[in-house]
Design a protein around this motif. Structure first.
Motif, mmCIF file in Angstrom:
data_model
loop_
_atom_site.group_PDB
_atom_site.id
_atom_site.type_symbol
_atom_site.label_atom_id
_atom_site.label_comp_id
_atom_site.label_asym_id
_atom_site.label_seq_id
_atom_site.Cartn_x
_atom_site.Cartn_y
_atom_site.Cartn_z
ATOM 1 N N LEU A 1 26.665 -24.599 0.510
ATOM 2 C CA LEU A 1 25.401 -24.432 -0.213
ATOM 3 C C LEU A 1 24.293 -24.012 0.763
ATOM 4 O O LEU A 1 23.542 -23.065 0.495
ATOM 5 C CB LEU A 1 25.021 -25.742 -0.930
ATOM 6 N N LEU A 2 24.221 -24.690 1.916
ATOM 7 C CA LEU A 2 23.190 -24.348 2.901
ATOM 8 C C LEU A 2 23.370 -22.914 3.397
ATOM 9 O O LEU A 2 22.408 -22.151 3.509
ATOM 10 C CB LEU A 2 23.240 -25.323 4.088
ATOM 11 N N LYS A 3 24.622 -22.545 3.680
ATOM 12 C CA LYS A 3 24.878 -21.188 4.181
ATOM 13 C C LYS A 3 24.587 -20.132 3.126
ATOM 14 O O LYS A 3 24.166 -19.019 3.450
ATOM 15 C CB LYS A 3 26.331 -21.063 4.649
ATOM 16 N N THR A 4 24.823 -20.471 1.868
ATOM 17 C CA THR A 4 24.527 -19.512 0.797
ATOM 18 C C THR A 4 23.012 -19.330 0.653
ATOM 19 O O THR A 4 22.530 -18.223 0.438
ATOM 20 C CB THR A 4 25.143 -19.972 -0.536
ATOM 21 N N MET A 5 22.280 -20.435 0.793
ATOM 22 C CA MET A 5 20.815 -20.328 0.747
ATOM 23 C C MET A 5 20.309 -19.361 1.821
ATOM 24 O O MET A 5 19.372 -18.605 1.614
ATOM 25 C CB MET A 5 20.177 -21.685 1.037
ATOM 26 N N LEU A 6 20.953 -19.410 2.999
ATOM 27 C CA LEU A 6 20.491 -18.627 4.141
ATOM 28 C C LEU A 6 21.058 -17.212 4.176
ATOM 29 O O LEU A 6 20.740 -16.435 5.068
ATOM 30 C CB LEU A 6 20.877 -19.343 5.442
ATOM 31 N N GLY A 7 21.953 -16.911 3.233
ATOM 32 C CA GLY A 7 22.533 -15.571 3.222
ATOM 33 C C GLY A 7 23.647 -15.394 4.243
ATOM 34 O O GLY A 7 24.106 -14.274 4.468
ATOM 35 N N LEU A 8 24.093 -16.491 4.863
ATOM 36 C CA LEU A 8 25.206 -16.384 5.816
ATOM 37 C C LEU A 8 26.523 -16.270 5.055
ATOM 38 O O LEU A 8 27.504 -15.738 5.554
ATOM 39 C CB LEU A 8 25.244 -17.607 6.748
ATOM 40 N N VAL A 9 26.515 -16.815 3.818
ATOM 41 C CA VAL A 9 27.631 -16.640 2.885
ATOM 42 C C VAL A 9 26.994 -16.094 1.620
ATOM 43 O O VAL A 9 25.910 -16.531 1.235
ATOM 44 C CB VAL A 9 28.317 -17.996 2.604
ATOM 45 N N ARG A 10 27.641 -15.106 0.996
ATOM 46 C CA ARG A 10 27.040 -14.501 -0.201
ATOM 47 C C ARG A 10 27.601 -15.109 -1.480
ATOM 48 O O ARG A 10 28.811 -15.268 -1.601
ATOM 49 C CB ARG A 10 27.296 -12.991 -0.211
ATOM 50 N N PRO A 11 26.722 -15.442 -2.428
ATOM 51 C CA PRO A 11 27.203 -15.981 -3.702
ATOM 52 C C PRO A 11 27.770 -14.862 -4.572
ATOM 53 O O PRO A 11 27.374 -13.707 -4.431
ATOM 54 C CB PRO A 11 25.937 -16.552 -4.326
ATOM 55 N N ASP B 1 26.764 -15.612 19.762
ATOM 56 C CA ASP B 1 26.841 -16.060 18.370
ATOM 57 C C ASP B 1 25.883 -15.255 17.505
ATOM 58 O O ASP B 1 24.694 -15.561 17.394
ATOM 59 C CB ASP B 1 26.499 -17.563 18.305
ATOM 60 N N ARG B 2 26.440 -14.224 16.903
ATOM 61 C CA ARG B 2 25.680 -13.288 16.087
ATOM 62 C C ARG B 2 24.967 -13.968 14.922
ATOM 63 O O ARG B 2 23.789 -13.755 14.668
ATOM 64 C CB ARG B 2 26.713 -12.296 15.551
ATOM 65 N N ASN B 3 25.711 -14.830 14.209
ATOM 66 C CA ASN B 3 25.149 -15.476 13.023
ATOM 67 C C ASN B 3 23.978 -16.384 13.359
ATOM 68 O O ASN B 3 22.987 -16.429 12.646
ATOM 69 C CB ASN B 3 26.223 -16.306 12.313
ATOM 70 N N LEU C 1 18.043 -17.522 13.201
ATOM 71 C CA LEU C 1 16.764 -17.855 13.828
ATOM 72 C C LEU C 1 15.708 -16.798 13.508
ATOM 73 O O LEU C 1 14.626 -16.801 14.079
ATOM 74 C CB LEU C 1 16.943 -17.996 15.340
ATOM 75 N N GLY C 2 16.054 -15.885 12.612
ATOM 76 C CA GLY C 2 15.059 -14.921 12.148
ATOM 77 C C GLY C 2 15.010 -13.633 12.944
ATOM 78 O O GLY C 2 14.044 -12.883 12.858
ATOM 79 N N ILE C 3 16.053 -13.383 13.732
ATOM 80 C CA ILE C 3 16.072 -12.167 14.550
ATOM 81 C C ILE C 3 16.957 -11.119 13.871
ATOM 82 O O ILE C 3 18.048 -11.421 13.412
ATOM 83 C CB ILE C 3 16.589 -12.495 15.965
ATOM 84 N N ASN C 4 16.443 -9.909 13.800
ATOM 85 C CA ASN C 4 17.166 -8.813 13.168
ATOM 86 C C ASN C 4 18.265 -8.330 14.111
ATOM 87 O O ASN C 4 18.029 -7.521 15.000
ATOM 88 C CB ASN C 4 16.189 -7.683 12.839
ATOM 89 N N ILE C 5 19.472 -8.839 13.895
ATOM 90 C CA ILE C 5 20.562 -8.575 14.841
ATOM 91 C C ILE C 5 20.985 -7.111 14.811
ATOM 92 O O ILE C 5 21.395 -6.560 15.844
ATOM 93 C CB ILE C 5 21.757 -9.515 14.568
ATOM 94 N N ASP C 6 20.879 -6.462 13.666
ATOM 95 C CA ASP C 6 21.252 -5.053 13.586
ATOM 96 C C ASP C 6 20.355 -4.211 14.488
ATOM 97 O O ASP C 6 20.823 -3.356 15.233
ATOM 98 C CB ASP C 6 21.150 -4.552 12.139
ATOM 99 N N LEU C 7 19.057 -4.500 14.401
ATOM 100 C CA LEU C 7 18.102 -3.774 15.241
ATOM 101 C C LEU C 7 18.342 -4.089 16.716
ATOM 102 O O LEU C 7 18.304 -3.204 17.580
ATOM 103 C CB LEU C 7 16.676 -4.162 14.838
ATOM 104 N N LEU C 8 18.639 -5.352 17.001
ATOM 105 C CA LEU C 8 18.890 -5.779 18.375
ATOM 106 C C LEU C 8 20.079 -5.011 18.968
ATOM 107 O O LEU C 8 20.012 -4.492 20.086
ATOM 108 C CB LEU C 8 19.177 -7.282 18.389
ATOM 109 N N PHE C 9 21.156 -4.925 18.192
ATOM 110 C CA PHE C 9 22.343 -4.209 18.670
ATOM 111 C C PHE C 9 22.065 -2.720 18.823
ATOM 112 O O PHE C 9 22.576 -2.071 19.725
ATOM 113 C CB PHE C 9 23.517 -4.433 17.708
ATOM 114 N N ARG C 10 21.241 -2.200 17.920
ATOM 115 C CA ARG C 10 20.886 -0.779 18.007
ATOM 116 C C ARG C 10 20.152 -0.509 19.323
ATOM 117 O O ARG C 10 20.380 0.503 19.981
ATOM 118 C CB ARG C 10 20.015 -0.407 16.800
ATOM 119 N N ILE C 11 19.292 -1.437 19.693
ATOM 120 C CA ILE C 11 18.551 -1.279 20.950
ATOM 121 C C ILE C 11 19.497 -1.371 22.142
ATOM 122 O O ILE C 11 19.399 -0.576 23.079
ATOM 123 C CB ILE C 11 17.436 -2.344 21.043
#
Lengths: 237, 289
Positions: free
Chosen positions: A47-57, B178-180, B185-195
């Motif tokens: 649930l937490l990961k889905t909220m954060l978009g790390l897992v997609r619902p 750790d990409r995820n 933490l709010g960092i745009n990893i796609d942009l980071l990798f592009r750089i």
């Protein structure tokens, strides 16, 4: 009623064919502290990961401040003001303690920046002592402090703590609870997952219990004290 | 061998090693952080060399201007390339990465052929750096080679500073682990990798640019440096920029002094060194995690 800080509406999440979340409605208001409870494998972390978009619902919605963020990328979601402390802490072992904190630093969604490196180190004197150490050199308790400190560096409105004291010695766990209380008192909303209900319940405004991906209880934490059989059945305590 | 020739050969080896390091550091960054096997890295070097040829024939007047324009241009090209092609490779198998990046080599070679033809071209050494420093009555050392070494050292220093001491560097190092979590933490990893990719491209192109006046600018020049760059990355330990520096020096000295001492086996000497290092340390000198 104003928009909730974060809200999920009939959220369904799958891991492959396994149906992990089965229509979760969850809501947290600014400043509120919520315990997310349930046995292992009931869907709390999902649930937490889905909220954060790390897992997609597969179905349902995640709204933050009333705005639909179901398909938004994770960094955009957390930039609405969420600090995340994952299960296992997610410390970067190849960065120093200072670097772990500094790399995450940013002002909050309202542009506020109350949590500076200095304030985090004042809250966690232990981290101050280990500021130059590598992330891989920390004990479990220090890692947890660092993970919480790092989340605070993002100046969140909502702090999500998954398994707040798992694997920590009782004295260290007590220290973590003291810090969580301190953070709550600053007005940051918190979602906490932990197995130590005796420590958790006095701290929170509300409890949500998950069983097999569904919400079976959502109400004031103090009411749970009177329902020992119910709690025993669903949480095994 | 007298002391002066030894000095000259040592300077040559250092200069070659530094150029190799810049090339390999881009390759090792792209592989270590994004897990992409980039066969087109040699082409990036070639693009740099042809850029030097194109820019120096009338567009930029001075060397600093050429380098500045070239760096900006190559960062931009790298940024676009990642966006259009490489961003789709992260979740793919190594085989698919090799296929796409090999395909890019063919495309770049064809584009080169259309734009510049198939002749061997030369870039003039800038006048200010064209001289030589006399060492003895008969021996002297070209100033431009010293300039290459100095320029590479400055670049290496900037790279070190960026990775070790800036927030961007912290994010890059965190992202390699750790990409995820970095995203969470709010960092745009796609942009980071592009750089990161654009930086890798820029380093390769820079090596090509400053090497152009020393070597000829010719078709296939990228392929020659690609193999040796991979040798350096493997010896140094994949993903390790520090390892790439040590390995580049080992290979450069082995190459330069191998040619001098055992000319008959010069072609295989470098690979012999690689085999020995890998027997001793299969993960490379600076193995990671």
């Amino acid at each position: 009623m104003p928009d909730a800080l974060l809200e999920t509406a009939s959220l369904h999440t799958y891991y492959g064919t396994s149906h992990v979340l089965r229509g979760i409605d969850f809501k947290i208001q600014p400043g509120e502290t919520v315990a997310l409870m349930g046995r292992n494998g009931m869907g709390k972390s999902t649930l937490l990961k889905t909220m954060l978009g790390l897992v997609r619902p597969r179905l349902g919605h995640v709204r933050i401040w009333g705005k639909d963020m179901t398909r938004a990328s994770t960094h955009k979601i957390v930039r609405q003001g969420i600090g995340y402390v994952p299960e296992g802490r997610g410390i970067f072992p190849n960065l120093s303690v200072r670097e772990n904190l500094v790399m995450a630093s940013r002002s909050g969604p309202d542009g506020g920046g109350h949590w500076t490196l200095q304030r985090v180190l004042e809250t966690f004197p232990r981290l101050q002592e280990r500021i130059g150490n590598g992330g891989w050199q920390l004990s479990g308790g220090e890692q947890q402090m660092l993970a919480i400190g790092r989340a605070l560096m993002t100046n969140p409105e909502l702090l999500i703590l998954d398994e707040a004291t798992e694997g920590l010695a009782p004295a260290i766990a007590k220290e973590i609870w003291r810090i969580v209380r301190e953070i709550r008192d600053t007005g940051i909303a918190t979602i906490i997952v932990d197995k130590n209900f005796a420590a958790l319940l006095p701290l929170v405004d509300r409890s949500v219990i998950l069983v097999k991906g569904e919400v079976v209880y959502d109400g004031p934490a103090k009411d749970l004290n009177a329902q020992r059989d119910f709690v025993h059945q669903h949480l095994g305590v | 061998m007298d002391i002066v020739s030894l000095l000259i050969q040592t300077l040559n080896a250092v200069q070659y090693g530094l150029v190799l390091f810049l090339l390999a550091s881009g390759l090792t960054l792209i592989f270590g952080i994004m897990r992409i096997i980039n066969l087109a890295h040699g082409s990036f070097y070639m693009i740099g060399a042809y850029m030097a040829f194109g820019l120096s024939s009338g567009i930029t007047e001075t060397l600093p201007a050429m380098i500045a324009v070239g760096l900006i241009l190559s960062f931009f090209i790298g940024f676009i390339l990642e966006w259009v092609f490489y961003a789709f490779l992260y979740q793919r198998e190594h085989l698919e990465q090799v296929l796409l990046t090999y395909g890019l080599i063919l495309v770049f070679e064809e584009l080169r052929s259309i734009l510049f033809g198939n002749d061997v071209l030369g870039v003039a050494v800038p006048e200010a750096l064209a001289g030589s420093i006399p060492l003895t009555a008969t021996l002297s050392y070209p100033v431009y080679r010293i300039f290459i070494s100095a320029a590479c050292l400055i670049m290496a220093g900037l790279l070190y500073y960026l990775i070790r001491h800036t927030r961007l560097g912290m994010m890059i190092r965190a992202g390699s682990h750790d990409r995820n979590m970095v995203q969470a933490l709010g960092i745009n990893i796609d942009l980071l990798f592009r750089i990161v990719f654009a930086l890798g491209f820029m380093l390769a192109a820079f090596s090509g640019m400053i090497s152009a006046p020393m070597t000829s600018v010719s078709p296939g020049m990228g392929n020659q440096v690609l193999i040796i760059s991979f040798v350096v990355v493997v010896i140094g330990g994949i993903g390790s920029v520090g390892g790439a520096m040590v390995a580049a020096m080992v290979i450069a000295f082995a190459d330069v002094f191998g040619k001098l001492l055992v000319p008959a086996y010069a072609g295989m000497f470098v690979y012999l060194v690689m085999a020995l290092v890998l027997l001793w340390r299969p993960e490379g000198i600076f193995r990671k995690g």
